[in-house]
Design a protein around this motif. Structure first.
Motif, PDB file in Angstrom:
ATOM      1  N   SER D 127     -36.673  72.297  37.897  1.00 43.10           N
ATOM      2  CA  SER D 127     -37.914  72.586  38.627  1.00 43.10           C
ATOM      3  C   SER D 127     -38.028  74.217  38.997  1.00 43.10           C
ATOM      4  CB  SER D 127     -37.929  71.521  39.823  1.00 43.10           C
ATOM      5  OG  SER D 127     -37.355  71.975  40.627  1.00 43.10           O
ATOM      6  N   ILE D 128     -36.715  74.740  39.180  1.00 44.54           N
ATOM      7  CA  ILE D 128     -36.737  76.042  39.686  1.00 44.54           C
ATOM      8  C   ILE D 128     -37.121  76.979  38.637  1.00 44.54           C
ATOM      9  CG2 ILE D 128     -35.228  78.022  40.439  1.00 44.54           C
ATOM     10  CD1 ILE D 128     -35.795  75.920  42.581  1.00 44.54           C
ATOM     11  N   VAL D 130     -39.497  76.845  36.857  1.00 47.77           N
ATOM     12  CA  VAL D 130     -40.998  76.938  36.668  1.00 47.77           C
ATOM     13  C   VAL D 130     -41.254  78.328  37.270  1.00 47.77           C
ATOM     14  CG1 VAL D 130     -43.236  76.020  37.535  1.00 47.77           C
ATOM     15  CG2 VAL D 130     -41.563  74.666  36.786  1.00 47.77           C
ATOM     16  N   TYR D 131     -40.569  78.972  38.370  1.00 50.78           N
ATOM     17  CA  TYR D 131     -41.027  79.847  38.986  1.00 50.78           C
ATOM     18  C   TYR D 131     -41.016  81.198  38.037  1.00 50.78           C
ATOM     19  CZ  TYR D 131     -40.967  77.894  43.373  1.00 50.78           C
ATOM     20  OH  TYR D 131     -41.244  76.955  44.522  1.00 50.78           O
ATOM     21  N   SER D 153     -47.706  76.497  34.665  1.00 51.69           N
ATOM     22  CA  SER D 153     -47.134  75.693  36.134  1.00 51.69           C
ATOM     23  C   SER D 153     -47.869  74.479  36.077  1.00 51.69           C
ATOM     24  CB  SER D 153     -47.786  76.453  37.358  1.00 51.69           C
ATOM     25  OG  SER D 153     -49.116  76.873  37.063  1.00 51.69           O
TER      26      SER D 153
END
Lengths: 250, 171, 373, 339
Positions: D127-128, D130-131, D153
């Motif tokens: 999920s990190i 995505v940044y 996103s």
């Protein structure tokens, strides 16, 4: 064939060649008699007045005075749609002509919308497909432009051509209300010929850049492009060029 | 010994990032520092051998919620420039007063809070809690704290439905 | 309160410039899209980047030099442009084209249709993401280009016609090669069908996208596969048969819903019909002269005419005025099908997503050389 | 001292380098596989049969000029590709390549570490990732990448939910979050979990495709529509990082899928007696073969399927994948209670 009032300065040969054309049978005859003097560019022509009358290179004969609209041969039976239009909208059809299988009607600009709506709705005509709108330029003629509408019926599978004669600034009503297909086609006619089309939803240039000077497809527009000569005076052109360079830079 | 140093370093990081979140001018940078702050908190959980909590912290906070903040900040940021410090509607004194009150409360909890004797990290390492903290948290959540768990889920559901009604134009 | 809350969420319109340099606009087409989130609110099409003034140029060329210019308008279907132009001049000069030349013209036009549809299928599928069909379609197009190269020496700008008939007779063995190509192409079309027609994602990306009813299509001036996709039976090969189409047996595929999927099916069926026509034309190729009685110096009598034929993109019409004296046409006008089909684009993409705009430009099968002339 | 620091360090170095090489050769493999599907040869010019193409690509990308667009947010612009690549690489920490192996007189487990929340660690690190994509699109300060990053996103968040729900049902059958224990539970069950949880496998595969922006779901970098999506403005080494991160993510998803559903390093039907001849192939080879098979399916899907439209993708994610995943969890719960 109603005779439009001629401008006195028009080249004298105009009525003579007109008379010669209809008398001749459908077989083609050389329209312009040899004696035609090279048509001096009209004062109204956009070409810079100061430009010396550029005599076209001498071997080219004088440009013809107008399209040959041979009348239908005696035997040909005028199609139902044209007769229906003549009956329904009096005065709409100035001249009917037939040449190698194509029927053409010359319609006055004032009656164009009425005739168009009739041709689209009438069951005998049912011209629902406007395949082309274009123009041709006859500089030596008073009403210099011929705006041509090629109509086709998808149901009855027949074609007809409408012609509207218009002078340089003479308003021609836009038929994009009747046939939306004519929208872009009329924009192109305005862009390349400068025909004054009125009532068009968005009459802007379509092919040429928006800040273009002049209408390229006119007969008196030099083939190699505007160059400095055509501008009213070269100073405008230089200012325009610098402005355009700055626009690119910032 | 290593744990103590790690603890101090990580708490310094947490405080530092928190300060940066508040002070940077560019909103997107602020959100990014918030993400770093949450990651540092997750590191703190790992230090306390609560790996499950650390993973959840990263997954839910750093990976989910702040992404949505970023989403909104990116859209909002497009239109208005960040307002400057001297904007009329800012009330600095009210802000400092509230901060003072919160600080006082924390101090009170720390001093009289009846904090138990600190467990030395070594025994924490292989205690029953560390080995299968997933099961322990599961048991705790679904027995003692079941009602608050259900209330919280209802609250979230209501919030979600509200958001959809507000944002979606044609229902 | 709700309305006030609504304003709070009103996002501003995003104006995006798609083109003139863009991977999926098939040439220098520029579409200015005003987006609300992903949905296209309104758009306007800006063309003219490839305007070479072919019509003005041809008024200063003699009649045979213009054949070269017609190659460069719809550079994907050059043979059809040539045939269209030559037939208009033959109609003006009332020349009778021998039957053998008409048969070869029909075969060339249909080969050109398959080549143009191959390019359409490849780029259309690539825009929607299926990259493999592009390579398969171009493999078949390669075979056709070889046939054309053998016949007239060029792969793109053929200059394949002369006023009055053919420049030269078909090379020996050429017809056998064409028949061999037809058999290969027949199974290849089934291969395309296998890949795309029943593909769930393809269906979802094309069914119900860019729907246009029959009346709207006729009114806006669509022609060719986009018009037939909406259920209008208008095909110049059947309505005003030219070359040898009146002696050919073939049927015209018609869509029903008028969406991207129907336009895709219509063109896919046209593959098969073209193969059928080519087979009849080549097997029934009569012997005889390949050029009619054409004067050495071509000077059509004074007069004007409009003649339309069926190019792969739609109805391509030539309006030519000759003044009977000079060796140049007085007015040369082309009715380009891509120009008129492109006019329907803003109406089609209104309310669709950005990804559909790409699919719709592909579905209209627009070539910018023809749009800008 | 050796055990706690030196051996893990060697393992980390080995796994990291192996991954980076694997990623560069994945690029070549993809171009070759798609070429074969499309009746052409793929890169053949650099080295015999194009073997040295990845090195050529790497050198080219290193030498290419690294442009930062005007008025772009310099820090965020540089951080974005790093934020995509790092999560992809650190996931390998928990993936078990094999059981313990006896080397230099010491038992060395073929995985870097075994965290008891292994699977959760992978999902949270993903999920990190995505940044990187979001910031990459935003920082390049131009319309198309911004639109692409907004799309990416939303897509990644909704498919993260779908994948996590799918894994919940798998954890219920495996009984533990630790990757090594999951493989061992497949060994005890005698069956790969693909047969126990076929629905979860299919959902995980689709979710994996969407998580890595691949094949039918590559909205974020749809060349045709968004001219390259979020990495339009990137060039040189930064573009290489984005490019390689995508392939690293692909390898991660394949490795995780192999561990969860295809029984990690286990030979097919591990405790069926007469199949023991399969044990001749070392365990980690089994793992690599299965991961490679999974990667091949990734490439194969990319070559054939067209691309979903953005809203269809979201509809599929929320209205199809998540309900099925939740239903699967319920069914698994019932089955576990009854038997």
């Amino acid at each position: 064939m109603t005779e439009e009032p001629k401008e006195p300065t028009a080249a004298g040969d105009k009525p003579a060649s007109e008379a010669a054309a209809p008398a001749a049978p459908a077989a083609p005859t050389p329209a312009a008699p040899a004696a035609a003097t090279p048509a001096a560019p009209k004062a109204a022509a956009p070409a810079a007045a100061a430009k010396p009358p550029a005599a076209p290179h001498d071997n080219k004969p004088a440009p013809p005075s107008g399209p040959t609209d041979p009348p239908p041969p005696a035997g040909a039976q005028i199609p139902a749609c044209i007769t229906a239009l003549q009956a329904a909208v009096p005065g709409a059809v100035e001249h009917v002509s037939f040449y190698i299988g194509d029927w053409t009607m010359i319609v006055p600009a004032t009656k164009l919308l009425e005739a168009g709506r009739f041709l689209r709705e009438a069951p005998a005509a049912a011209f629902d497909f406007c395949s082309d709108v274009t123009a041709s330029d006859w500089p030596s003629r008073a009403q210099r432009f011929d705006v041509i509408y090629c109509l086709y019926s998808t149901r009855l599978r027949h074609r007809v051509r409408l012609k509207v004669r218009a002078a340089e600034a003479e308003p021609v009503p836009s038929v994009s209300g009747i046939w939306p297909a004519a929208n872009w086609l009329e924009r192109e006619v305005y862009d390349l010929f400068g025909v004054n089309i009125t009532g068009h939803p968005n009459l802007t240039r379509i092919l040429m850049p928006d800040d273009w000077q002049g209408h390229p497809q006119r007969k008196d527009y030099p083939l190699e492009g505007p160059g400095e000569l055509l501008m009213e005076n070269p100073l405008d052109w230089l200012k325009l060029k610098q402005a355009r360079e700055e626009a690119e830079i910032e | 010994m290593g744990n103590a140093i790690a603890f101090y370093v990580i708490s310094a990081l947490i405080l530092g990032f928190a300060m940066l979140v508040v002070t940077t001018k560019n909103t997107v940078h602020a959100v990014l520092f918030l993400v770093l702050n949450f990651l540092a908190v997750a590191a703190l959980y790992v230090l306390l051998t609560a790996q499950f909590l650390a993973a959840i912290q990263v997954l839910v906070y750093a990976g989910g919620i702040v992404v949505l903040y970023l989403f909104v900040v990116m859209l909002v940021n497009l239109k208005r420039p960040p307002e400057d410090h001297s904007a009329p509607q800012r009330r600095p004194w009210l802000g400092f007063a509230l901060a003072g009150v919160v600080l006082a409360q924390l101090g009170a909890i720390l001093v009289w809070g009846g904090a138990g004797d600190p467990v030395d990290p070594h025994t924490m390492q292989n205690s029953d809690l560390a080995l299968n903290n997933v099961e322990r948290i599961g048991m705790l959540l679904y027995t003692d704290y079941f009602i608050p768990f259900e209330v919280a889920s209802m609250l979230l559901l209501v919030a979600m439905v509200g958001a959809i009604i507000l944002a979606k134009r044609e229902l | 309160m709700a309305t006030e809350a609504r304003q709070m969420f009103d996002t501003e319109e995003l104006v995006i410039n798609m083109g003139p340099q863009h991977p999926s606009t098939h040439g220098v087409l520029r579409v200015v899209l005003r987006l609300d989130g992903e949905k296209v609110v309104s758009s306007d099409v800006i063309i003219g980047y490839l305007h070479r003034g072919i019509e003005k140029l041809s008024e200063n060329r003699n009649w045979t030099q213009i054949i070269l210019l017609t190659d460069r308008m719809d550079y994907v279907a050059a043979a059809t442009n040539n045939v269209g132009y030559c037939q208009t001049v033959e109609k003006l000069m009332q020349i009778e084209v021998p039957r053998r030349a008409r048969y070869v013209r029909t075969a060339l036009c249909e080969l050109q249709r398959i080549a143009s549809h191959c390019l359409w299928l490849g780029t259309h599928a690539m825009d929607i993401g299926a990259m493999t069909v592009f390579l398969y379609a171009f493999r078949e197009r390669e075979l056709i280009l070889d046939l054309f190269e053998e016949y007239c020496g060029a792969r793109l700008t053929y200059n394949s016609m002369r006023i009055g008939g053919l420049p030269l007779d078909i090379p020996v063995g050429w017809d056998k090669k064409v028949l061999e190509f037809c058999s290969i192409m027949a199974e290849k079309v089934d291969e395309y069908e296998e890949l795309l027609t029943h593909n769930r994602i393809w269906l979802e990306r094309t069914k119900g996208i860019g729907v246009i009813t029959a009346e709207q299509a006729i009114a806006i001036g669509l022609s060719g596969p986009p018009l037939r996709g909406s259920g209008v039976t208008k095909d110049a090969r059947k309505d005003e048969p030219y070359a040898a189409y009146d002696e050919m047996k073939f049927d015209v595929p018609i869509g029903t819903a008028g969406d991207t999927y129907d336009r895709y099916l219509v063109r896919l069926e046209e593959f098969r019909q073209s193969i059928r026509i080519i087979r009849q034309a080549i097997e029934g190729l009569p012997e005889g002269p390949i050029v009619g009685k054409v004067p050495r110096l071509i000077k059509p009598p004074a007069g004007e005419t409009y003649h339309a034929i069926e190019s792969p993109k739609g109805e391509i019409g030539y309006f030519i005025v000759s003044d009977g004296k000079s060796t140049n046409p007085y007015r040369f006008r082309v009715r380009p099908p891509s120009f008129c089909n492109l006019q329907a684009l803003p109406q089609l993409i209104k309310g669709h997503m950005l990804a559909d705009v790409v699919a719709l430009i592909g579905s209209l099968d627009v070539v910018l050389g023809e749009v800008d002339r | 001292m050796i055990d706690t620091y030196f051996i893990p360090l060697v393992k980390i170095l080995f796994v990291l380098n192996a991954t980076l090489i694997a990623v560069t050769y994945m690029v070549l493999l993809e171009r070759k596989v798609i070429a074969w599907v499309q009746v052409r040869l793929g890169p053949m010019r650099v080295g015999p049969y194009g073997i040295l193409q990845p090195i050529a690509d790497a050198v080219k990308l290193i030498l290419k000029e690294d442009i930062t667009p005007a008025r772009a947010d310099k820090w965020v612009f540089t951080a974005a590709p790093i934020l995509v690549m790092v999560p992809a690489l650190i996931t390998f920490a928990v993936i078990p390549f094999g059981p313990s192996v006896h080397l230099f007189g010491r038992d060395i487990p073929l995985y870097i570490t075994d965290v008891n929340v292994g699977l959760l660690y992978i999902v949270s690190v993903a999920s990190i990732g995505v940044y990187g994509i979001i910031l990459g699109g935003w920082a390049s300060n131009s319309k198309f990448p911004l639109l692409a990053s907004l799309r990416a996103s939303a897509q990644l968040i909704s498919y993260e939910v779908a994948v996590t729900m799918t894994l919940v049902s798998l954890i219920m059958t495996a009984g533990s979050l630790s990757m090594v224990k999951i493989v061992e539970s497949q060994f005890n069950a005698g069956l790969w979990f693909i047969f126990v949880q076929p629905v979860a496998f299919v959902l995980f595969f689709i979710g994996g495709l969407a998580e890595t922006n691949r094949a039918p779901f590559d909205m974020a970098e749809a060349e045709q529509e968004l001219t390259g999506g979020f990495h339009t403005e990137y060039s040189g080494m930064r573009f290489a990082l984005f490019f390689l991160a995508e392939y690293a993510n692909m390898i991660v998803v394949s490795a995780v899928a192999t561990t969860l559903f295809l029984g990690g390093w286990l030979a097919p039907f591990p405790n069926v007696a007469w199949l023991n001849v399969l044990e001749l192939i070392p365990s980690w080879m089994w793992f690599l073969m299965k991961t490679f098979a999974f990667l091949y399916v990734f490439l194969w899907v990319r070559a054939t399927l067209p691309r979903y439209r953005y809203d269809q993708l979201m509809r599929l994610g929320w209205k199809v994948l998540i309900p099925i995943a939740i239903a699967n969890v319920v069914v698994t719960g019932i089955v576990k209670v009854l038997f």
